[in-house]
Design a protein around this motif. Sequence first.
Motif, PDB file in Angstrom:
ATOM      1  N   PRO A 224      47.520  46.681   6.195  1.00 29.92           N
ATOM      2  CA  PRO A 224      46.975  47.988   6.266  1.00 29.92           C
ATOM      3  C   PRO A 224      45.965  48.014   7.487  1.00 29.92           C
ATOM      4  CG  PRO A 224      46.844  46.809   4.044  1.00 29.92           C
ATOM      5  CD  PRO A 224      47.629  45.883   4.767  1.00 29.92           C
ATOM      6  N   LYS A 225      46.052  49.164   8.113  1.00 28.68           N
ATOM      7  CA  LYS A 225      45.318  49.365   9.229  1.00 28.68           C
ATOM      8  C   LYS A 225      43.847  48.745   9.434  1.00 28.68           C
ATOM      9  CE  LYS A 225      48.808  51.846  10.800  1.00 28.68           C
ATOM     10  NZ  LYS A 225      49.661  51.634   9.593  1.00 28.68           N
ATOM     11  N   PRO A 226      43.068  48.991   8.487  1.00 28.80           N
ATOM     12  CA  PRO A 226      41.781  48.494   8.441  1.00 28.80           C
ATOM     13  C   PRO A 226      41.573  46.944   8.913  1.00 28.80           C
ATOM     14  CG  PRO A 226      41.760  49.977   6.720  1.00 28.80           C
ATOM     15  CD  PRO A 226      43.222  49.982   7.020  1.00 28.80           C
ATOM     16  N   LEU A 227      42.502  46.310   8.155  1.00 32.54           N
ATOM     17  CA  LEU A 227      42.611  44.793   8.426  1.00 32.54           C
ATOM     18  C   LEU A 227      43.407  44.565   9.695  1.00 32.54           C
ATOM     19  CD1 LEU A 227      43.301  43.644   4.824  1.00 32.54           C
ATOM     20  CD2 LEU A 227      41.283  43.897   5.858  1.00 32.54           C
ATOM     21  N   GLN A 228      44.212  45.205  10.101  1.00 35.29           N
ATOM     22  CA  GLN A 228      44.965  45.163  11.408  1.00 35.29           C
ATOM     23  C   GLN A 228      43.907  45.260  12.591  1.00 35.29           C
ATOM     24  OE1 GLN A 228      48.445  47.432  12.846  1.00 35.29           O
ATOM     25  NE2 GLN A 228      49.140  47.290  10.939  1.00 35.29           N
ATOM     26  N   VAL A 229      43.014  46.354  12.354  1.00 36.63           N
ATOM     27  CA  VAL A 229      42.090  46.728  13.514  1.00 36.63           C
ATOM     28  C   VAL A 229      40.999  45.578  13.748  1.00 36.63           C
ATOM     29  CG1 VAL A 229      40.280  48.147  14.100  1.00 36.63           C
ATOM     30  CG2 VAL A 229      42.575  48.990  13.351  1.00 36.63           C
ATOM     31  N   MET A 230      40.649  45.220  12.453  1.00 42.41           N
ATOM     32  CA  MET A 230      39.423  44.064  12.303  1.00 42.41           C
ATOM     33  C   MET A 230      40.046  42.842  12.963  1.00 42.41           C
ATOM     34  SD  MET A 230      37.616  44.675   8.863  1.00 42.41           S
ATOM     35  CE  MET A 230      36.187  43.569   9.342  1.00 42.41           C
ATOM     36  N   CYS A 231      41.231  42.408  12.577  1.00 41.99           N
ATOM     37  CA  CYS A 231      41.899  41.211  12.932  1.00 41.99           C
ATOM     38  C   CYS A 231      42.291  41.108  14.598  1.00 41.99           C
ATOM     39  CB  CYS A 231      43.097  40.917  12.254  1.00 41.99           C
ATOM     40  SG  CYS A 231      42.754  40.286  10.704  1.00 41.99           S
ATOM     41  N   THR A 232      42.699  42.376  15.083  1.00 38.87           N
ATOM     42  CA  THR A 232      43.107  42.510  16.262  1.00 38.87           C
ATOM     43  C   THR A 232      41.761  42.343  17.363  1.00 38.87           C
ATOM     44  OG1 THR A 232      44.863  43.848  15.764  1.00 38.87           O
ATOM     45  CG2 THR A 232      44.309  43.914  17.961  1.00 38.87           C
ATOM     46  N   ARG A 233      40.716  42.986  16.800  1.00 39.14           N
ATOM     47  CA  ARG A 233      39.433  43.062  17.403  1.00 39.14           C
ATOM     48  C   ARG A 233      38.920  41.539  17.638  1.00 39.14           C
ATOM     49  NH1 ARG A 233      35.280  47.793  15.558  1.00 39.14           N
ATOM     50  NH2 ARG A 233      36.004  49.339  16.830  1.00 39.14           N
ATOM     51  N   LEU A 234      39.144  40.815  16.473  1.00 38.85           N
ATOM     52  CA  LEU A 234      38.649  39.293  16.591  1.00 38.85           C
ATOM     53  C   LEU A 234      39.361  38.617  17.577  1.00 38.85           C
ATOM     54  CD1 LEU A 234      37.093  37.015  14.877  1.00 38.85           C
ATOM     55  CD2 LEU A 234      39.002  36.722  13.490  1.00 38.85           C
ATOM     56  N   LEU A 235      40.824  38.839  17.588  1.00 39.10           N
ATOM     57  CA  LEU A 235      41.561  38.029  18.441  1.00 39.10           C
ATOM     58  C   LEU A 235      41.074  38.448  19.967  1.00 39.10           C
ATOM     59  CD1 LEU A 235      45.024  38.161  16.802  1.00 39.10           C
ATOM     60  CD2 LEU A 235      43.628  36.170  16.889  1.00 39.10           C
ATOM     61  N   ALA A 236      40.861  39.542  20.194  1.00 38.55           N
ATOM     62  CA  ALA A 236      40.665  40.059  21.400  1.00 38.55           C
ATOM     63  C   ALA A 236      39.232  39.489  21.990  1.00 38.55           C
ATOM     64  CB  ALA A 236      40.685  41.646  21.656  1.00 38.55           C
ATOM     65  N   ARG A 237      38.127  39.615  20.989  1.00 34.63           N
ATOM     66  CA  ARG A 237      36.777  39.508  21.506  1.00 34.63           C
ATOM     67  C   ARG A 237      36.346  38.099  21.135  1.00 34.63           C
ATOM     68  NH1 ARG A 237      34.690  45.308  19.723  1.00 34.63           N
ATOM     69  NH2 ARG A 237      35.996  46.304  21.446  1.00 34.63           N
ATOM     70  N   HIS A 238      37.109  37.210  20.153  1.00 36.59           N
ATOM     71  CA  HIS A 238      36.913  35.926  19.558  1.00 36.59           C
ATOM     72  C   HIS A 238      35.399  36.021  18.971  1.00 36.59           C
ATOM     73  CE1 HIS A 238      40.294  33.716  20.845  1.00 36.59           C
ATOM     74  NE2 HIS A 238      40.483  34.591  21.882  1.00 36.59           N
ATOM     75  N   GLN A 239      35.014  36.911  18.504  1.00 32.47           N
ATOM     76  CA  GLN A 239      33.861  36.896  17.590  1.00 32.47           C
ATOM     77  C   GLN A 239      33.833  38.128  16.391  1.00 32.47           C
ATOM     78  OE1 GLN A 239      30.856  38.316  20.669  1.00 32.47           O
ATOM     79  NE2 GLN A 239      31.280  40.134  20.412  1.00 32.47           N
ATOM     80  N   PRO A 240      33.388  37.791  15.303  1.00 31.73           N
ATOM     81  CA  PRO A 240      33.578  38.827  14.311  1.00 31.73           C
ATOM     82  C   PRO A 240      32.975  40.020  14.384  1.00 31.73           C
ATOM     83  CG  PRO A 240      32.775  36.574  13.500  1.00 31.73           C
ATOM     84  CD  PRO A 240      32.750  36.493  15.067  1.00 31.73           C
ATOM     85  N   SER A 241      33.687  41.184  14.064  1.00 30.05           N
ATOM     86  CA  SER A 241      32.843  42.341  13.961  1.00 30.05           C
ATOM     87  C   SER A 241      32.155  42.525  12.751  1.00 30.05           C
ATOM     88  CB  SER A 241      34.088  43.298  14.040  1.00 30.05           C
ATOM     89  OG  SER A 241      34.814  43.357  12.973  1.00 30.05           O
ATOM     90  N   ALA A 242      31.250  43.585  12.824  1.00 32.89           N
ATOM     91  CA  ALA A 242      30.642  43.793  11.567  1.00 32.89           C
ATOM     92  C   ALA A 242      31.442  43.914  10.419  1.00 32.89           C
ATOM     93  CB  ALA A 242      29.751  44.999  11.781  1.00 32.89           C
ATOM     94  N   PRO A 243      30.747  43.747   9.097  1.00 33.72           N
ATOM     95  CA  PRO A 243      31.638  43.845   7.838  1.00 33.72           C
ATOM     96  C   PRO A 243      31.957  45.389   7.643  1.00 33.72           C
ATOM     97  CG  PRO A 243      29.869  42.433   7.342  1.00 33.72           C
ATOM     98  CD  PRO A 243      29.587  42.917   8.938  1.00 33.72           C
ATOM     99  N   LEU A 244      33.188  45.554   7.145  1.00 31.50           N
ATOM    100  CA  LEU A 244      33.669  46.873   7.018  1.00 31.50           C
ATOM    101  C   LEU A 244      33.788  47.341   5.496  1.00 31.50           C
ATOM    102  CD1 LEU A 244      34.747  49.541   8.295  1.00 31.50           C
ATOM    103  CD2 LEU A 244      36.951  48.538   8.198  1.00 31.50           C
ATOM    104  N   LEU A 245      33.137  48.316   5.191  1.00 32.49           N
ATOM    105  CA  LEU A 245      33.393  49.013   3.578  1.00 32.49           C
ATOM    106  C   LEU A 245      34.524  49.923   3.845  1.00 32.49           C
ATOM    107  CD1 LEU A 245      30.394  47.993   3.457  1.00 32.49           C
ATOM    108  CD2 LEU A 245      30.083  49.602   1.536  1.00 32.49           C
ATOM    109  N   ILE A 246      35.525  49.253   2.833  1.00 33.34           N
ATOM    110  CA  ILE A 246      36.837  50.088   2.605  1.00 33.34           C
ATOM    111  C   ILE A 246      36.909  50.757   1.357  1.00 33.34           C
ATOM    112  CG2 ILE A 246      39.282  49.938   3.031  1.00 33.34           C
ATOM    113  CD1 ILE A 246      38.809  47.608   4.534  1.00 33.34           C
ATOM    114  N   PRO A 247      37.154  51.912   1.152  1.00 32.22           N
ATOM    115  CA  PRO A 247      37.339  52.753  -0.070  1.00 32.22           C
ATOM    116  C   PRO A 247      38.824  52.411  -0.445  1.00 32.22           C
ATOM    117  CG  PRO A 247      37.691  54.145   1.611  1.00 32.22           C
ATOM    118  CD  PRO A 247      37.277  53.183   2.144  1.00 32.22           C
TER     119      PRO A 247
END
Length: 355
Positions: A224-247
């Motif tokens: 799903p896109k929310p997880l794709q985006v979070m994981c891709t950001r993580l791989l690119a920046r090598h630091q966790p993004s803020a927690p995301l609330l998903i309905p």
Amino acid sequence: MKSKGMDYWRLRSDELRSKSNDSYTYRKNMLLLLKEQIPFDAYCCTLVDPVTLCSIGAVTEHSIEAIHHQILKIEYDETDVYSFESLLKDGVYIGRLSDSLGIQRSRRYEEVLKPNHFSDEIRCVLVFQGRCYGFLTLFKKQQATNPFFSNEDIDRLKIIGPIMAEALQAYYLSIIEVQTFEGELEQGVIILDTQLNIISLNSKASKTLDSLRKMEDIAAPYLPKPLQVMCTRLLARHQPSAPLLIPVHEQGYIVAQVSILRSTQENNFQIAVSLNNATPKDMLSYLMKAYHLTLREQEVVLEIIKGSSTKELAQHLMISYHTAQDHLKAVFQKVQVSNRNELVWKLFSKYQMEP
């Protein structure tokens, strides 16, 4: 083709909102209308969290679904032309990829779109009242009669973009109105490789993935896109993004977090995704931002939840009694409540587990 004006698009948008129970259906139907005015061959329309700009669900044409991870990787791996964040930051809101070809090399075009026979892309950041609620991307194929988007297409999106953004804001706020806290304590866990392939997961994660995929009308193995985006950001920046609330339909809000799992072998790692039911504390922080409360107004809300009177609130925040009253009125207006009890219920109490 005669262009439709703002009154036409506002009317059609309102009609679709009245007939659509969720933003997915609304976006799907708006894309069908849009194609009557702007010829395109593929699309992706994403609902985003206005605080983090992370996707919380997308409507994606199947040919783009297959290459979406590659597009995302370039989006966050290094600066490419017309990234969504740059369009928003610069206040441009619309970017046509063909405008940059021959001027600045685009990795997105050269490495992903061109090999998959796409000739042009147009992006629109959906902004209403200064906040972004969605990303719209349209694509043209090389064999199309007109392989590039026109200036008239840009002019149409300048009209349609804010109208869609207003609708997405309404859907976004309606989501936070109806979702409640589900008292399931099991944590969902997913382990992914660096290509975002699932290595293992538990039953809670499997259930959540099924719900998220159903919301986006996609099937396994697509993530799903929310997880794709979070994981891709993580791989690119090598630091966790803020927690995301998903309905999540029928489950309430899920708090998603991603992190890197390193092994003893150098440069060998995996991605861990945790999925937890949102707690009242999670929801309180999220909702105060969602309702555009200022930092001072958030402090007022926290005092109210503690049970402070207006006099005590003023003393604790070192402001006058009348200023405290003004802040309370502003909070009530933004959250659309009439008293303290309604405010506490709407932002906090409704998400607590029943004994």
